[in-house]
Design a protein around this motif. Structure first.
Motif, PDB file in Angstrom:
ATOM      1  N   GLU A  56      23.641  26.447  23.432  1.00 37.77           N
ATOM      2  CA  GLU A  56      22.466  25.875  22.754  1.00 37.77           C
ATOM      3  C   GLU A  56      21.208  26.005  23.617  1.00 37.77           C
ATOM      4  OE1 GLU A  56      25.124  22.766  20.116  1.00 37.77           O
ATOM      5  OE2 GLU A  56      23.947  21.969  21.778  1.00 37.77           O
ATOM      6  N   ALA A  57      21.408  25.984  24.938  1.00 34.15           N
ATOM      7  CA  ALA A  57      20.251  26.098  25.835  1.00 34.15           C
ATOM      8  C   ALA A  57      19.676  27.515  25.842  1.00 34.15           C
ATOM      9  CB  ALA A  57      20.639  25.681  27.241  1.00 34.15           C
ATOM     10  N   TYR A  89      21.632  10.181  24.612  1.00 33.34           N
ATOM     11  CA  TYR A  89      20.432  10.846  25.123  1.00 33.34           C
ATOM     12  C   TYR A  89      20.463  12.315  24.696  1.00 33.34           C
ATOM     13  CZ  TYR A  89      16.805  12.816  27.918  1.00 33.34           C
ATOM     14  OH  TYR A  89      15.670  13.486  28.287  1.00 33.34           O
ATOM     15  N   ASP A 118      25.029  28.549  33.239  1.00 35.80           N
ATOM     16  CA  ASP A 118      24.375  29.371  32.218  1.00 35.80           C
ATOM     17  C   ASP A 118      23.004  29.824  32.691  1.00 35.80           C
ATOM     18  OD1 ASP A 118      22.150  27.558  31.266  1.00 35.80           O
ATOM     19  OD2 ASP A 118      23.857  26.241  30.877  1.00 35.80           O
ATOM     20  N   GLY A 160      23.722  13.590  21.418  1.00 36.51           N
ATOM     21  CA  GLY A 160      23.556  13.021  22.744  1.00 36.51           C
ATOM     22  C   GLY A 160      24.806  12.362  23.286  1.00 36.51           C
ATOM     23  N   GLY A 212      17.528  25.511  31.422  1.00 34.29           N
ATOM     24  CA  GLY A 212      17.712  24.602  32.549  1.00 34.29           C
ATOM     25  C   GLY A 212      17.380  23.161  32.195  1.00 34.29           C
ATOM     26  N   ILE A 253      20.819  12.594  31.285  1.00 33.97           N
ATOM     27  CA  ILE A 253      21.625  13.421  30.378  1.00 33.97           C
ATOM     28  C   ILE A 253      23.051  12.914  30.153  1.00 33.97           C
ATOM     29  CG2 ILE A 253      20.305  15.544  30.703  1.00 33.97           C
ATOM     30  CD1 ILE A 253      22.519  16.423  32.642  1.00 33.97           C
ATOM     31  N   ILE A 265      14.680  14.540  33.768  1.00 34.01           N
ATOM     32  CA  ILE A 265      15.685  14.000  32.828  1.00 34.01           C
ATOM     33  C   ILE A 265      17.109  14.121  33.379  1.00 34.01           C
ATOM     34  CG2 ILE A 265      14.231  14.528  30.815  1.00 34.01           C
ATOM     35  CD1 ILE A 265      16.401  16.653  30.074  1.00 34.01           C
ATOM     36  N   ASN A 278      28.251  12.526  27.743  1.00 31.10           N
ATOM     37  CA  ASN A 278      28.782  11.195  28.044  1.00 31.10           C
ATOM     38  C   ASN A 278      30.304  11.185  27.906  1.00 31.10           C
ATOM     39  OD1 ASN A 278      29.465   8.249  26.675  1.00 31.10           O
ATOM     40  ND2 ASN A 278      28.143   8.170  28.469  1.00 31.10           N
ATOM     41  N   ASN A 309      26.831  23.290  24.966  1.00 34.55           N
ATOM     42  CA  ASN A 309      25.503  22.972  25.515  1.00 34.55           C
ATOM     43  C   ASN A 309      24.846  24.207  26.117  1.00 34.55           C
ATOM     44  OD1 ASN A 309      25.394  20.308  24.843  1.00 34.55           O
ATOM     45  ND2 ASN A 309      26.133  19.560  26.818  1.00 34.55           N
ATOM     46  N   ALA A 310      25.650  24.978  26.866  1.00 34.28           N
ATOM     47  CA  ALA A 310      25.102  26.175  27.515  1.00 34.28           C
ATOM     48  C   ALA A 310      24.557  27.127  26.457  1.00 34.28           C
ATOM     49  CB  ALA A 310      26.180  26.854  28.357  1.00 34.28           C
ATOM     50  N   GLY A 347      20.732  16.828  17.760  1.00 38.75           N
ATOM     51  CA  GLY A 347      21.763  16.520  18.751  1.00 38.75           C
ATOM     52  C   GLY A 347      22.272  15.099  18.568  1.00 38.75           C
ATOM     53  N   THR A 356      17.774  15.894  23.728  1.00 41.89           N
ATOM     54  CA  THR A 356      16.434  16.472  23.587  1.00 41.89           C
ATOM     55  C   THR A 356      16.409  17.402  22.370  1.00 41.89           C
ATOM     56  OG1 THR A 356      17.077  18.240  25.089  1.00 41.89           O
ATOM     57  CG2 THR A 356      15.890  16.379  26.051  1.00 41.89           C
ATOM     58  N   LYS A 357      17.535  17.392  21.613  1.00 39.69           N
ATOM     59  CA  LYS A 357      17.629  18.315  20.476  1.00 39.69           C
ATOM     60  C   LYS A 357      17.349  17.590  19.169  1.00 39.69           C
ATOM     61  CE  LYS A 357      21.166  20.462  23.184  1.00 39.69           C
ATOM     62  NZ  LYS A 357      22.594  20.507  23.435  1.00 39.69           N
ATOM     63  N   GLY A 413      27.844  14.238  23.781  1.00 38.88           N
ATOM     64  CA  GLY A 413      28.731  15.227  24.406  1.00 38.88           C
ATOM     65  C   GLY A 413      28.957  15.017  25.897  1.00 38.88           C
TER      66      GLY A 413
HETATM   67  N1  LIG Z   1      23.455  23.656  29.731  1.00 32.92           N
HETATM   68  C1  LIG Z   1      22.364  22.927  29.493  1.00 32.92           C
HETATM   69  N2  LIG Z   1      21.127  23.465  29.647  1.00 32.92           N
HETATM   70  C2  LIG Z   1      20.016  22.718  29.414  1.00 32.92           C
HETATM   71  N3  LIG Z   1      20.031  21.426  29.015  1.00 32.92           N
HETATM   72  C3  LIG Z   1      21.226  20.836  28.846  1.00 32.92           C
HETATM   73  C4  LIG Z   1      22.451  21.546  29.070  1.00 32.92           C
HETATM   74  N4  LIG Z   1      23.472  20.696  28.824  1.00 32.92           N
HETATM   75  C5  LIG Z   1      22.919  19.519  28.466  1.00 32.92           C
HETATM   76  N5  LIG Z   1      21.577  19.587  28.468  1.00 32.92           N
HETATM   77  C6  LIG Z   1      20.637  18.489  28.162  1.00 32.92           C
HETATM   78  O1  LIG Z   1      21.362  17.285  28.115  1.00 32.92           O
HETATM   79  C7  LIG Z   1      21.175  16.639  26.862  1.00 32.92           C
HETATM   80  C8  LIG Z   1      22.424  15.869  26.482  1.00 32.92           C
HETATM   81  O2  LIG Z   1      23.508  16.733  26.189  1.00 32.92           O
HETATM   82  P1  LIG Z   1      24.699  16.226  25.288  1.00 32.92           P
HETATM   83  O3  LIG Z   1      25.164  14.919  25.804  1.00 32.92           O
HETATM   84  O4  LIG Z   1      25.701  17.299  25.170  1.00 32.92           O
HETATM   85  O5  LIG Z   1      24.006  15.932  23.883  1.00 32.92           O
HETATM   86  P2  LIG Z   1      23.434  16.971  22.797  1.00 32.92           P
HETATM   87  O6  LIG Z   1      24.000  18.327  23.106  1.00 32.92           O
HETATM   88  O7  LIG Z   1      23.891  16.418  21.488  1.00 32.92           O
HETATM   89  O8  LIG Z   1      21.943  16.909  22.941  1.00 32.92           O
HETATM   90  C9  LIG Z   1      20.800  17.750  25.904  1.00 32.92           C
HETATM   91  O9  LIG Z   1      20.071  17.275  24.793  1.00 32.92           O
HETATM   92  C10 LIG Z   1      19.983  18.673  26.805  1.00 32.92           C
HETATM   93  O10 LIG Z   1      18.658  18.218  26.934  1.00 32.92           O
END
Ligand SMILES: Nc1ncnc2c1ncn2[C@@H]1O[C@H](COP(=O)(O)OP(=O)(O)O)[C@@H](O)[C@H]1O
Ligand SMILES: [Mg+2]
Length: 303
Positions: free
Chosen positions: A209-210, A255, A237, A263, A241, A250, A246, A267, A206-207, A261, A257-258, A265
């Motif tokens: 990807e952000a 859930y 990271d 959603g 942010g 998360i 939201i 959870n 996740n980090a 994605g 935002t990608k 992970g």
């Molecule tokens: N390190 C992060 N920085 C920014 N947003 C994050 C981070 N980790 C999680 N998120 C937010 O939380 C949401 C859910 O994360 P996750 O459950 O891992 O699903 P996914 O990675 O498949 O979207 C992400 O879509 C993102 O919006």
């Protein structure tokens, strides 16, 4: 309702001795427009009451039981589906990464000797199709985590380092500066080392990807320390942010935002840490990027 009438006719005409059936209907309630379906279980038999023929009815509202039954059936299906899917995903993934590597090489080679636009275009299309398959498989694998947690005396730093070693090459290639600050006096604790590794891997993914769309100042830091009989792990990271509105969503399943994605992970991470009697939270400190804080009690769970 037709079935109920038929059965009733058979009962009073003596063709049947006993009715035992379940049926559903929408009760027409006064002053209400709710259309809630009800399930009833009904038994009926002919009896003699004070010397006269009579019908004894027994009606029982079984809506809740039926609903629970359905939920259980769906859950059951999900679990077995998850297992099958995980198996298939695993089988496909290896040859697929092979295909991707060969495609990449082929693209490089043809670029050197053959400048035909057509070949390049076909190769790109092949590549995007196969990337799509890979991302679908990744989502399936994310979803179907093994459900059994195996606790043993674990050095949490080892689990962190396993995850770090698995990701360090990819992170370096993406231009991410990675650092750790792991306490060297962490006691061992009862934990499932693979699950903890899974959590760290998810948080690192996740980090990174952000920070995908950033071109500089990409940093991930993982720290661990002991405080009041709890082991803390922080994954921080310098990415985009998580917006205030939201923050409560998360950890919800599905859930995201990608665009691609799943959603699932965070959870899963949350469930794993909860299984350890601990907590996984988002740091509330005002800062750039995101920081996740894991807390695991060293003797909190009685296992
Ligand atoms: N390190 C992060 N920085 C920014 N947003 C994050 C981070 N980790 C999680 N998120 C937010 O939380 C949401 C859910 O994360 P996750 O459950 O891992 O699903 P996914 O990675 O498949 O979207 C992400 O879509 C993102 O919006
Ligand atoms: Mg994720």
């Amino acid at each position: 309702m037709e079935k109920v009438k038929q059965n009733y006719q058979m009962l009073i005409s003596g063709k049947k001795q006993y009715i035992d059936m379940a049926f559903r209907f929408y009760p027409a309630e006064k002053n209400s427009d709710s259309l809630e379906m009800k399930w009833f279980h009904c038994t009926a038999s002919m009896i003699y009451y004070h010397g006269e023929k009579a019908t004894l009815f027994n009606l029982m509202d079984v809506t809740i039981t039926k609903e629970l039954d359905n939920i259980l059936r769906v859950q059951d299906k999900m679990v077995s589906l998850g297992r099958v899917a995980a198996g298939i995903a695993h089988e496909i993934r290896n040859p697929l990464s092979g295909i991707n590597i060969y495609l990449n090489t082929l693209k490089k080679i043809t670029g050197q000797y053959d400048n035909s636009e057509k070949t390049a275009k076909i190769l790109s299309q092949l590549q995007s199709a196969s990337n799509k398959i890979e991302s679908v498989i990744k989502r399936v694998m994310d979803f179907s985590r093994p459900t059994e947690t195996k606790f043993s005396l674990t050095d949490i730093n080892d689990s962190i380092m396993e995850a770090v070693n698995l990701t360090s090459v990819t992170l370096r290639k993406s231009g991410i500066q990675f650092s750790t600050a792991l306490s060297d006096n962490l006691p061992k604790c009862m934990a499932d080392s693979h699950m903890i590794e899974q959590v760290i891997l998810n948080l690192i993914a996740n980090a990174s990807e952000a920070m995908q769309n950033m071109d500089k100042d990409k940093r991930i830091n993982i720290s661990s320390f002991l405080e009041n009989n709890n082991i803390y792990i922080k994954v921080k990271d310098s990415g985009h942010g998580i917006p205030q509105d939201i923050r409560n969503d998360i950890f919800e399943p599905f859930y995201t935002t990608k665009n691609s994605g799943s959603g699932i992970g965070l959870n899963i991470c949350h469930r794993i840490i909860t299984d350890h009697g601990g907590t996984l939270e988002l740091s509330s400190a005002e800062q750039k990027g995101a920081e996740f804080i894991i807390k695991i009690p060293i003797n909190g769970q009685n296992r």
